[in-house]
Design a protein around this motif. Structure first.
Motif, PDB file in Angstrom:
ATOM      1  N   GLU A 185       0.859  -1.190   0.000  1.00 24.44           N
ATOM      2  CA  GLU A 185       0.000   0.000   0.000  1.00 24.44           C
ATOM      3  C   GLU A 185       0.892   1.236   0.000  1.00 24.44           C
ATOM      4  N   PRO A 186       0.844   2.055  -1.063  1.00 26.40           N
ATOM      5  CA  PRO A 186       1.706   3.246  -1.108  1.00 26.40           C
ATOM      6  C   PRO A 186       1.243   4.326  -0.133  1.00 26.40           C
ATOM      7  N   HIS A 187       2.208   4.987   0.468  1.00 28.80           N
ATOM      8  CA  HIS A 187       1.944   6.101   1.385  1.00 28.80           C
ATOM      9  C   HIS A 187       2.930   7.225   1.089  1.00 28.80           C
ATOM     10  N   LYS A 188       2.441   8.460   1.140  1.00 38.23           N
ATOM     11  CA  LYS A 188       3.311   9.632   0.990  1.00 38.23           C
ATOM     12  C   LYS A 188       2.765  10.740   1.892  1.00 38.23           C
ATOM     13  N   LEU A 189       3.515  11.082   2.914  1.00 33.05           N
ATOM     14  CA  LEU A 189       3.127  12.120   3.872  1.00 33.05           C
ATOM     15  C   LEU A 189       4.086  13.291   3.727  1.00 33.05           C
ATOM     16  N   SER A 190       3.529  14.507   3.610  1.00 34.47           N
ATOM     17  CA  SER A 190       4.340  15.697   3.351  1.00 34.47           C
ATOM     18  C   SER A 190       4.194  16.732   4.450  1.00 34.47           C
ATOM     19  N   ALA A 191       5.244  17.510   4.647  1.00 38.15           N
ATOM     20  CA  ALA A 191       5.223  18.607   5.618  1.00 38.15           C
ATOM     21  C   ALA A 191       6.223  19.670   5.168  1.00 38.15           C
ATOM     22  N   THR A 192       6.075  20.877   5.699  1.00 36.60           N
ATOM     23  CA  THR A 192       6.962  21.990   5.349  1.00 36.60           C
ATOM     24  C   THR A 192       7.423  22.718   6.604  1.00 36.60           C
ATOM     25  N   VAL A 193       8.726  22.987   6.675  1.00 40.60           N
ATOM     26  CA  VAL A 193       9.272  23.833   7.738  1.00 40.60           C
ATOM     27  C   VAL A 193      10.228  24.831   7.082  1.00 40.60           C
ATOM     28  N   ALA A 194      10.519  25.912   7.804  1.00 42.46           N
ATOM     29  CA  ALA A 194      11.431  26.923   7.289  1.00 42.46           C
ATOM     30  C   ALA A 194      12.350  27.411   8.401  1.00 42.46           C
ATOM     31  N   PHE A 195      13.527  27.871   8.010  1.00 41.84           N
ATOM     32  CA  PHE A 195      14.475  28.421   8.980  1.00 41.84           C
ATOM     33  C   PHE A 195      15.392  29.412   8.271  1.00 41.84           C
ATOM     34  N   THR A 196      16.026  30.254   9.060  1.00 42.18           N
ATOM     35  CA  THR A 196      16.920  31.279   8.535  1.00 42.18           C
ATOM     36  C   THR A 196      18.329  31.049   9.051  1.00 42.18           C
ATOM     37  N   VAL A 197      19.299  31.233   8.170  1.00 39.33           N
ATOM     38  CA  VAL A 197      20.709  31.157   8.534  1.00 39.33           C
ATOM     39  C   VAL A 197      21.316  32.538   8.348  1.00 39.33           C
TER      40      VAL A 197
END
Length: 198
Positions: A185-197
């Motif tokens: 059973e295929p699964h694909k879970l996505s999320a987004t984070v951001a940061f500054t250098v």
């Protein structure tokens, strides 16, 4: 009577000055971005959370970006976790070299930083409540024939030194198959984070 009118006039004048001062404090409607474009001041460009957790079915995917308060490049810690939270004690998944992908964009310059890996078929057992975790490793590439020189220079320095000053948005995902009998059973879970250098 004249004295009362005088104090009333001064009071109104002070109230007007105070109101103008308050208005000017909140009237910073725009700020200039690195590319010269204008952004409303109340728009927080770092509004993407440092930790994002996504639950789908019996799985939880977490994407985490940790940085020190000084935002130094060597303080960046980026990793992902996959946790099974279903009814069984253990399940088996299959995936490429890793189930985790970390493609990102350096938004200050507008550069995409790809994420490549080998794609053998690997089997991993996930125990309930025990997250599988993997840290980010530098990945990316460029085309010497097609990409602009500035991008090539950026990618060479990124691959050698790591995160350069700028803002990074990571569009991570976990891509895997859950083995249920003979049928994956295929699964694909996505999320987004951001940061500054800095």
């Amino acid at each position: 009577m004249k004295q009362t009118k005088r104090w009333t006039g001064i009071s109104l004048l002070l109230m007007l000055v105070f109101a103008l001062m308050l208005g000017s404090c909140g009237d910073k409607k725009k700020s200039t971005n690195a590319d010269g474009s204008q952004t409303p001041a109340n728009l927080n460009t770092d509004a993407v959370p440092q930790v994002q957790e996504v639950k789908e079915g019996d799985f939880v995917y977490r994407l985490v970006a940790e940085t020190a308060e000084d935002h130094a490049a060597d303080s960046v810690k980026l990793y992902a976790e996959l946790e099974y939270v279903g009814d069984q004690d253990e399940v088996t998944i299959t995936h490429a070299m890793s189930p985790f992908y970390f493609p990102m964009k350096e938004t200050t310059r507008g550069y995409d930083i790809g994420y490549m890996m080998e794609e053998p078929l690997i089997t991993t057992a996930l125990k309930k409540g025990e997250p599988l975790r993997e840290d980010y490793y530098r990945s990316g590439g460029y085309s010497a024939d097609q990409d602009p020189e500035a991008y090539i220079a950026f990618m060479k320095e990124f691959m050698e030194k790591g995160f350069l000053p700028g803002r990074y948005e990571v569009n991570g995902f976990a891509d895997f198959n859950l083995l249920v009998g003979e049928k994956p059973e295929p699964h694909k879970l996505s999320a987004t984070v951001a940061f500054t250098v800095k």
